[in-house]
Structure formats: structure tokens, C-alpha cells
Design an enzyme around this catalytic site. Structure first.
Site, PDB file in Angstrom:
ATOM      1  N   GLU A  77      -6.830 -10.770 -11.488  1.00  0.00           N
ATOM      2  CA  GLU A  77      -6.797  -9.999 -10.250  1.00  0.00           C
ATOM      3  C   GLU A  77      -6.089  -8.658 -10.421  1.00  0.00           C
ATOM      4  OE1 GLU A  77      -5.619 -13.175  -7.498  1.00  0.00           O
ATOM      5  OE2 GLU A  77      -5.979 -11.667  -5.951  1.00  0.00           O
ATOM      6  N   ASP A  78      -4.992  -8.647 -11.122  1.00  0.00           N
ATOM      7  CA  ASP A  78      -4.145  -7.450 -11.165  1.00  0.00           C
ATOM      8  C   ASP A  78      -4.338  -6.590 -12.404  1.00  0.00           C
ATOM      9  OD1 ASP A  78      -3.185  -8.336  -8.808  1.00  0.00           O
ATOM     10  OD2 ASP A  78      -1.260  -9.045  -9.564  1.00  0.00           O
TER      11      ASP A  78
END
Ligand code: MN
Length: 492
Positions: A77-78
């Protein structure tokens, strides 16, 4: 940070092979490199966060892949690391767990309604479960949120309230439902001051010095109890006390006209006895020592709570006639009350990990009472013989949960299409449906919807349904509505 890694390794001692430990070390390096440019909003290096989550998960003894997935839980996600890389660098199961978490994190709890819509909250919890497909994913999600809540002060006020509300209304109840009362309580207390600041201040004020004073009083009772039990050959393993957490005090205060004096279990004594017989033995001795308060005895050993909680509860007039709540239980019951389903896995794991160094043995509980409550929404939940398989659960084999752009959750049968969705919103929306967007992208009308997707129906006014829809719609209700609309067309 190094010490966090060491603690994780310590917790896995004897529970993982050398090869698995190498893979864990590799995940430390991988995550550190991936997050090296990032900082948490609190200012600390990002890597501390996934390591703390992994530390919590390592205590639950859910197997090495759950720990590695925790270390890597934010890299997709990051850091835009593709899942395929997780799969090739680690293994399929780790990739599966990370991708599950990414999916769960995508659904946003939107609520601007002030009134209490219990059904909607329940639907949202169900959607999280349906998306997760594996209980380890839920547990990592809970551990992740717990850590995020601890550094919540660094977020902007709007984000703070949203996260806290979701924590209080969705995630904490989920933790309780899985029997993890300790994590549930921590989640509630972390969110309480942000969601209900005035009530939080008031509760703290009411509790005030009373808690400290009660704790001192209970401290005096411990040696008295210890001595009396030992005299009767009932050596307790531990006598401790636990303080009720603030949010549950608040809920109780509301029921009791805000009168703190009525909350006798603000601080409760907890006696851990080696086995069930000795629990009842200790109860008898205590009732001889101090008179019980009528109507306050509860035998949750013989009759466990629906989530599986077991303990004897009583209240007695102790020294100086003061009312004290006493809970008596075995070490297994104590551990289960804290860790819930994770505790069951610990037993399952120890039972199944023959190849590894033997740890202190627990006997697995005979009956999984808590299953009774879960039975309605999941079929095969726990199977001590197939440890890993049992973690993969089809919570809702035949249902999916999707969202309207406003965040309302629509519950549909598996295989439902945008047309089925449209008719669930309103017959007119169905009749006039001309296109559908999923998460902002156009899809064909016979697309099979997946849990967690946000669906927007594009409408053309005064349009009629197409008879070709009858070939792919899933619900008989949809089919009927289409046929009704088409019949109307020929009548004109
Ligand atoms: Mn995270």
C-alpha cells in the site's frame, strides 16, 4: 528498532525452523529498505510501526507467515511494491495475507449519520470478515489499528475522529466477538477520548482517586486470601487484580445513573487456580471467609458466555464490609479471556508442532463454546487437526458486500452483477441502468461483483431494461423486475 526485532525472534523461539527464521530476517531487511524514505506522522521512522505490529502477532503464535506478513503489511500500500514480488521473495501464503490486508484497508467506514444504525455497523463488520477470508488477516488488522491508535495524536483532527469512530464502532466489537477482550478494551480506550471527549473527561473525573484507593485496598486483601487458600491446600497460581477500562466504566455509569458507588467491579480481584475443581474449592473457602453479596454469583465455567468466556464471578463483603468483586479461573481460561481465538490457536499449534521444541503443555479446551455464537456466519471455523487450513475461512461463502458511492453497504449473493445491484438500490435505478463504474472504472453490466467494491450506476432517463440482461443476472428478484418492466413496455 533492533530490540523490536530481537523480541520478535525471541517470541518465535522453538516455534519456527532455521529456514523460516532466515525468511523472517529477510522480511526485516526488505521492509526496512522499502520504508527507508518514510516517516510516521508522529516523526519516528516508519519501520517501527510494522515491527510493533509483528511483535503483537508473534505473541499470538499464529505461525511464521503471519509474522512475516505483519512485517510487510504496509509495503504494498505505501511503497507500491507489487504483490508478485512478495510472492517471489517470500511465499504464496505471505502474499495472500498481505493482499488480504490491502483489500480490507481499502474499504472505508463512512458514516455521517448521528442515529445509531446497528444493522449497518453489523454489515460493515461482516464485510471486513468476508473480505479477509482468513482470521490471521483480521488479527493483523486489529494489531495494526491498535498501534495506529497509539500515535493518533499526530493526525489532523478530522482523520482522528474518523479513525476513532471506526475503531470504536467496528473494530473493537470485532475483537470482542473473536473473544479478544484485552485488545477490544485497548481499542475502545484509545478511541474514547476522540469520539466522546466530554464523556471521557467526565468519566475520568468520576473515577478519580477512587480507583487508586480501591487498588490499595485490594492489595491488602491479597495476603489474607493467599494464606487462607494455602491453609486449605488450595494453592493459587496467582492472585492479581484488574481495573475496568474507562470506556466500559462509562457505559456502565450510563446504566447506573452516573453513580460510581454502584460499580462494584471497578477493580476486581482475579484468582488463578490450577484446575476447575480448585476454582470451585477456592470459591467455597472465600464464601466462608467473607459473606457473598446475594444475587452476584455467576458460574460462567458451567455456563460460558456466548463468546466462550469462562470464569466464576462473585462479590463478597470483605474486610470492613466493603464489597469486592472476585473472579476465579484456570490459567487456560485466563489466557483465553485475553487472547480469544488466538489462544485456541496456541493450543492447536502446540499440539501440532511435534517437530519443534516442546513448550509448556496446555490441554486443549474440550468444547469451543464460542463457536455457538459464530456458527451463524461461518461454517468450518476451527479444526485442531488441520491447523493452517483452519485459518482460511469462508466466512460468507455465498454472499458479497459492496458499497454505494455514499458508503451504504449492499448485501448480495455471490455472482451478482451491477444490474442486480441497481435493482437493490431502487427499481427505477435498475430499469434505467445504462452503465456501471467499479471503483471509478467502467465495467460491463454482466461483471461479477466482488466484496468491497464501490459501485456507481450510470442512469439514462426514460430507458427500459434490456431483455438480454435476463441471461446474466443472478437474483430471481432482479429477473422478475426486468420482466415486469418489459411487460409494461408491450402494454403501451
Ligand atoms: Mn499499518
Amino acid at each position: 528498532m533492533k530490540s523490536l526485532q530481537q523480541k520478535i525472534i525471541q517470541n518465535l523461539d522453538g516455534l519456527a525452523s532455521a529456514k523460516e527464521m532466515d525468511l523472517l530476517e529477510k522480511s526485516f531487511e526488505f521492509a526496512e529498505k522499502s520504508h527507508s524514505e518514510q516517516k510516521r506522522e508522529s516523526g519516528e521512522p516508519f519501520i517501527n510501526h510494522p515491527l510493533r505490529v509483528a511483535l503483537t502477532i508473534s505473541q499470538m503464535k499464529l505461525g511464521i507467515n503471519a509474522v512475516i506478513a505483519s512485517v510487510l503489511h504496509d509495503v504494498v500500500e505505501d511503497c507500491q511494491i507489487p504483490l508478485s514480488e512478495i510472492k517471489s521473495q517470500f511465499n504464496e501464503e505471505v502474499a495472500f495475507l498481505v493482499s488480504g490486508l490491502t483489500k480490507v484497508n481499502k474499504i472505508k467506514y463512512i458514516t455521517d449519520k448521528k442515529e445509531d444504525d446497528a444493522a449497518e455497523k453489523e454489515n460493515f463488520r461482516n464485510m471486513i470478515l468476508a473480505l479477509a477470508k482468513d482470521l490471521r488477516i483480521i488479527l493483523i488488522k486489529l494489531a495494526d489499528r491498535l498501534d495506529n491508535m497509539k500515535t493518533l495524536w499526530s493526525l489532523d483532527p478530522n482523520k482522528k475522529t474518523k479513525k476513532s469512530l471506526e475503531t470504536l464502532e467496528i473494530l473493537a466489537p470485532l475483537a470482542y466477538r473473536l473473544g479478544m477482550s484485552d485488545i477490544g478494551a485497548q481499542l475502545e480506550d484509545s478511541a474514547f477520548p476522540y469520539v466522546y471527549p466530554e464523556e471521557y473527561k467526565l468519566t475520568r473525573k468520576i473515577v478519580g482517586k477512587r480507583r487508586e484507593e480501591l487498588e490499595n485496598y485490594l492489595q491488602e486483601l491479597i495476603p489474607l486470601l493467599q494464606k487462607k487458600l494455602e491453609e486449605n491446600n488450595l494453592n493459587p497460581q496467582k492472585i492479581k487484580f484488574r481495573t475496568k477500562h474507562l470506556y466500559s466504566i462509562w457505559r456502565k455509569l450510563q446504566k447506573e445513573d452516573m453513580d460510581i458507588k454502584i460499580i462494584y467491579d471497578l477493580v476486581a480481584m482475579r484468582i488463578i487456580m490450577p484446575n476447575v475443581e480448585k476454582c470451585y474449592g477456592a470459591l467455597g473457602i472465600i464464601h466462608q471467609m467473607w459473606k457473598p453479596v446475594p444475587g452476584r454469583f455467576k458460574d460462567y465455567i458451567a455456563l460460558p458466555k456466548p463468546n466462550g468466556y469462562q470464569s466464576l464471578h462473585t462479590a463478597v463483603f470483605a474486610k470492613d464490609g466493603r464489597i469486592v468483586e472476585i473472579q476465579i479461573r484456570t490459567p487456560q481460561m485466563d489466557e483465553e479471556a485475553e487472547w480469544g481465538i488466538a489462544a485456541h490457536w496456541i493450543y492447536g499449534f502446540l499440539k501440532n508442532s511435534k517437530g519443534y521444541k516442546k513448550r509448556k503443555k496446555f490441554s486443549p479446551p474440550k468444547n469451543f463454546y464460542w463457536i455457538n455464537q459464530l456458527k451463524d456466519w461461518q461454517k468450518k471455523f476451527y479444526n485442531s487437526k488441520e491447523f493452517l487450513d483452519s485459518l482460511k475461512v469462508d466466512f460468507f461463502k455465498d454472499r458479497i458486500f459492496v458499497l454505494t458511492p455514499k458508503g451504504d453497504i449492499i448485501d448480495l449473493p455471490d455472482g451478482a452483477t451491477p444490474i442486480d445491484f441497481a435493482y437493490q438500490i431502487h427499481t427505477e435505478v435498475g430499469d434505467q441502468a445504462a452503465g456501471a463504474k467499479i471503483n471509478g472504472k467502467l465495467v460491463p453490466l454482466d461483471y461479477k461483483l466482488q466484496s468491497g467494491e464501490v459501485i456507481e450506476i450510470i442512469i439514462k432517463k426514460r430507458k427500459l431494461p434490456s431483455s438480454s440482461w435476463l441471461e446474466f443476472v443472478k437474483m430471481s428478484e432482479t429477473r422478475k423486475k426486468i420482466q415486469d418492466a418489459l411487460k409494461g413496455k408491450y402494454l403501451i
